[in-house]
Scaffold this motif. Sequence first.
Motif, short mmCIF file in Angstrom:
data_model
loop_
_atom_site.label_atom_id
_atom_site.label_comp_id
_atom_site.label_asym_id
_atom_site.label_seq_id
_atom_site.Cartn_x
_atom_site.Cartn_y
_atom_site.Cartn_z
N PRO A 139 0.62 -1.10 0.73
CA PRO A 139 -0.23 0.10 0.44
C PRO A 139 0.85 1.17 -0.34
N LEU A 140 0.63 1.76 -1.03
CA LEU A 140 1.11 3.64 -1.11
C LEU A 140 0.58 4.73 -1.35
N ILE A 141 1.03 5.31 -0.77
CA ILE A 141 -0.15 6.35 -0.49
C ILE A 141 1.13 8.24 -1.22
N VAL A 142 0.86 9.03 -2.17
CA VAL A 142 1.78 9.82 -2.71
C VAL A 142 1.38 11.39 -2.21
N SER A 143 2.09 11.88 -1.55
CA SER A 143 1.29 13.57 -1.14
C SER A 143 1.95 13.91 -2.21
N VAL A 144 1.07 14.87 -2.51
CA VAL A 144 0.97 15.92 -4.02
C VAL A 144 1.39 17.30 -3.06
N VAL A 145 3.02 17.86 -2.96
CA VAL A 145 3.24 19.15 -2.75
C VAL A 145 4.11 19.93 -3.46
N ALA A 146 4.32 20.77 -3.17
CA ALA A 146 5.36 21.90 -4.09
C ALA A 146 7.25 21.36 -3.79
N ASP A 147 7.37 22.08 -4.77
CA ASP A 147 8.63 21.97 -4.59
C ASP A 147 9.96 22.21 -3.44
N THR A 148 9.18 23.84 -2.82
CA THR A 148 9.74 24.12 -1.77
C THR A 148 9.55 23.07 -0.19
N LEU A 149 8.17 21.99 0.12
CA LEU A 149 8.81 21.53 0.56
C LEU A 149 8.98 19.37 0.19
N LEU A 150 9.64 19.66 -0.86
CA LEU A 150 9.88 18.42 -1.72
C LEU A 150 11.56 18.68 -1.12
N ALA A 151 12.20 19.70 -1.57
CA ALA A 151 12.91 20.32 -1.09
C ALA A 151 13.52 19.74 0.60
N LYS A 152 12.63 20.14 1.32
CA LYS A 152 13.29 19.03 3.01
C LYS A 152 13.42 18.45 3.50
N ASN A 153 13.16 16.90 2.14
CA ASN A 153 13.54 15.77 1.92
C ASN A 153 14.82 15.69 2.47
N GLU A 154 15.02 13.95 2.60
CA GLU A 154 16.38 13.26 2.96
C GLU A 154 17.01 12.94 1.41
N SER A 155 16.20 12.66 0.04
CA SER A 155 16.76 12.64 -1.11
C SER A 155 15.79 13.19 -1.83
N PRO A 156 15.87 14.01 -2.28
CA PRO A 156 14.25 14.42 -3.37
C PRO A 156 15.82 14.58 -4.87
N SER A 157 14.96 14.09 -5.84
CA SER A 157 15.48 13.92 -7.47
C SER A 157 14.71 14.24 -8.11
N LEU A 158 14.70 14.43 -9.47
CA LEU A 158 14.61 15.10 -10.44
C LEU A 158 14.03 13.77 -11.27
N TYR A 159 13.09 13.92 -12.29
CA TYR A 159 12.79 12.73 -12.80
C TYR A 159 12.47 13.32 -13.67
N LEU A 160 13.61 13.35 -15.44
CA LEU A 160 13.50 13.96 -16.55
C LEU A 160 13.20 12.90 -17.42
N ARG A 161 12.40 12.76 -19.00
CA ARG A 161 12.12 12.14 -19.54
C ARG A 161 12.67 12.69 -20.84
N ILE A 162 13.96 12.11 -20.64
CA ILE A 162 14.29 13.16 -22.67
C ILE A 162 13.78 11.16 -23.64
N ASP A 163 14.22 12.45 -24.39
CA ASP A 163 13.43 11.91 -25.64
C ASP A 163 13.99 11.10 -26.74
N THR A 164 13.85 9.84 -27.05
CA THR A 164 13.92 8.68 -27.64
C THR A 164 15.35 8.75 -28.18
N HIS A 165 14.91 10.49 -29.37
CA HIS A 165 16.11 11.00 -30.60
C HIS A 165 16.62 12.06 -30.04
#
Length: 786
Positions: free
Chosen positions: A592-618
């Motif tokens: 069971p998983l719950i995802v809290s949707v928050v602003a970047d300022t709150l995410l930055a306060k976490n221990e391991s915030p990470s950016l996810y980039l989807r790169i164009d295959t071309h």
Amino acid sequence: MLTNYLKIAIRSLLHNKIYSFINIIGLSIGMTASILILIFVVHEYRYDRFHEKGDRIFRAEKQFSRDGRYSLYANPEFGPTMMQTDPKVINYVRTYSMGRKVVKTDNTHKFFEDRFLFADTSFFSIFSFPLIQGQRSALARPLTVIITEQTASRYFGNANPIGKFITLDANYTFEVTGVAKNPPSHSSVQFDFIASYPSLLTMPNERNIILNNSSGFPTYLLLADANAIAGVRQSILKTTYTNDHITYSLQPLFANHFNLNFGDVANTRYVFIFLCVALLILALALINYMNLTTARATVRAKEIGVRKVIGASRKTLSFQFYLESALTTVVAFVLAIALIQIFKPIFLNVLQQNIDTTFLTSPVFLSVVAGLLFVCVLLAGSYPALVLPQFKPVEVLNGKFSSANQGSGIRKLLTIFQFTVSIALAICTLVMNHQLQYLQSKSTGLERDQVMVIPVEQFSNAGLTGLKNDLQRQTGVEGLAMASVPLYRSTLPGLSMVTSPASQEKVGLKWIMADESFFAVLGITWHQKPETTKLEGNHVINQSAAEALGMVNLSGGDDLTMGGDHVPAVTGKILGMVNDFNYETLRSPIQPLIVSVVADTLLAKNESPSLYLRIDTHSALPDKIAAIKKSYETYANDTPFTYYFLDDAFNDLQKGETRLSKIFTVFTGISLCIACLGLFGLVTFSAENRTKEISIRKVLGASMANILMLLSSELILLLLLSIAIGVPVAWFSMKDWLSQFYYQTSIPLSSFLVPGVAVIVISLLVIWAKAIRVALEDPSKNLKSE
């Protein structure tokens, strides 16, 4: 006497070059494979044994007893309380890790560090990690640190590091007060830095964690006597640290590596399997030697008969054959040592193991290798030494003795065993590869390809905003999201106990925080889409969480609070439900998983915030990574650039299975090689023993096919019997192995057919390679003396 026996043994080796070559090569291959595996096995079983007080050190583990699935480290007060409560606890040490942080001495020496530990001053008193410089009391003052030799070299080169300073997380400066030897590879406690525990009280976040008595402190107790553990466990039950849902347990330090190996660094699940395979391969090599030696008894029959007539006892004859086996085994052992030096780096690379070279020269390992050599000599010579001296001199010297069938029953059984093992290993290898391919290709409910993950834990809010804006403007970046954890890495989603809005019962949920783009960028599909596009400040759950909470439909009416204490709290409504997706290993069902949707300022306060980039295959990936790195370094504030791709990290979760599959592939090849060597030796002996028979058959009109069938029919029957035995053995073994996986493939029929056909074809080629040569010989040459 001994000199004469040795001369006979050497003369026998040199005179029978083909058989000596087969015996020595077979034994050396078997020994090489076995010793390489033993390097790994002994290394695993010797974990933490170098600590002088190791038998009295116990590690505390805090467990949720409701379902037994979750465990945490101790609270900071557990160690001091136990020492005050129970006199059998004579000392304790707490350790703490802040996770991955940047350590810097100057602009050219800055690195991400994962092994920066904080510990009590008792650390070097309880554990036997030698100090090269400094004293054990060097950790008494705040903001002091002891570093390892390797770390000192990395940051300070050849200069003396004592009295110099390092900066942690760009905020805290530590004085280097000591240098310790690098922790050995067989230590469950690994570190590059040991900072003083009082330093945590100077850091606001960590100070709050200590004051709130939160979990997260691996704690080790030193007992006065190892037998006092039962009483100490009773003392734990009497403290306030236990309740209906939470209990503490103590694990012996020597069991930590196997019982608490969260990271699966050494893949300890397969130590026993590797040991069994090592013994099987060694057995195959020894069987070859015994088979060929006893099969060729006719060559030695008259020698044995004459020696018995002139007074040789069975005891002295047995000693001679043991000496011959010892000579062969020692030569094979020397060759094996040379092969080990060549293949050891390759083997350890496959295992992803870094074993200290000092370990290989330790008395324990050398004793194991010496014991292995002794066992090989004992077993290799046992059957020949027991069988050959039993020949009766009268029968031998009268020409009535024939060993064509002498011991043939045992040789057949041993040959069946050889090929049964080879076929079973081949089937297991194919099934493992099939399961591995299934896991790597299985749909996990999110789109892993072309997703680049960049940890940004050291960024300020302004720097993070600037980096995101810069990346979103770059060509080739199709989407960008942010979450509180890097998926499929060591930092796992946290666990929170929440009250269900539907049933009002406590439920354990895995919890992460993410921004609104998270679901779209990772291609996570909705099961019940929110009615609003504004999700910030609210929650999204997966199907398993909805079931655990007892929520069939989402009303969005009840508030749910996640976090608190030292973690930023998020209070909001459950507005959406996504389909279950695998965010952890495939060995277990989706939690069971719950995802809290928050602003970047709150995410930055976490221990391991990470950016996810989807790169164009071309996009040209190297150029794209270079462009992303340039943008990163613009806002990084001296933080090193690191990244990984989501699909690579997911495949790494199966690294244990990948290693096992590779090792089994190699072992299957080795076992087949040894078995075929033995088969070639038996065919060679059989052909030599039946040369005149074959010649007579040719004179009487036997064709090439008749000769080939004569020499191979019996062996083919043995191979078919081996297949009949090996298939069910492999099937039951693989059914048990697959049961470890929640997601498992079925065993395809081809996994049984391919090894069986391959073994028969390879064996026929080996048999016919010798048989054709014999069949083509001129009968007149073989019959001229008749």
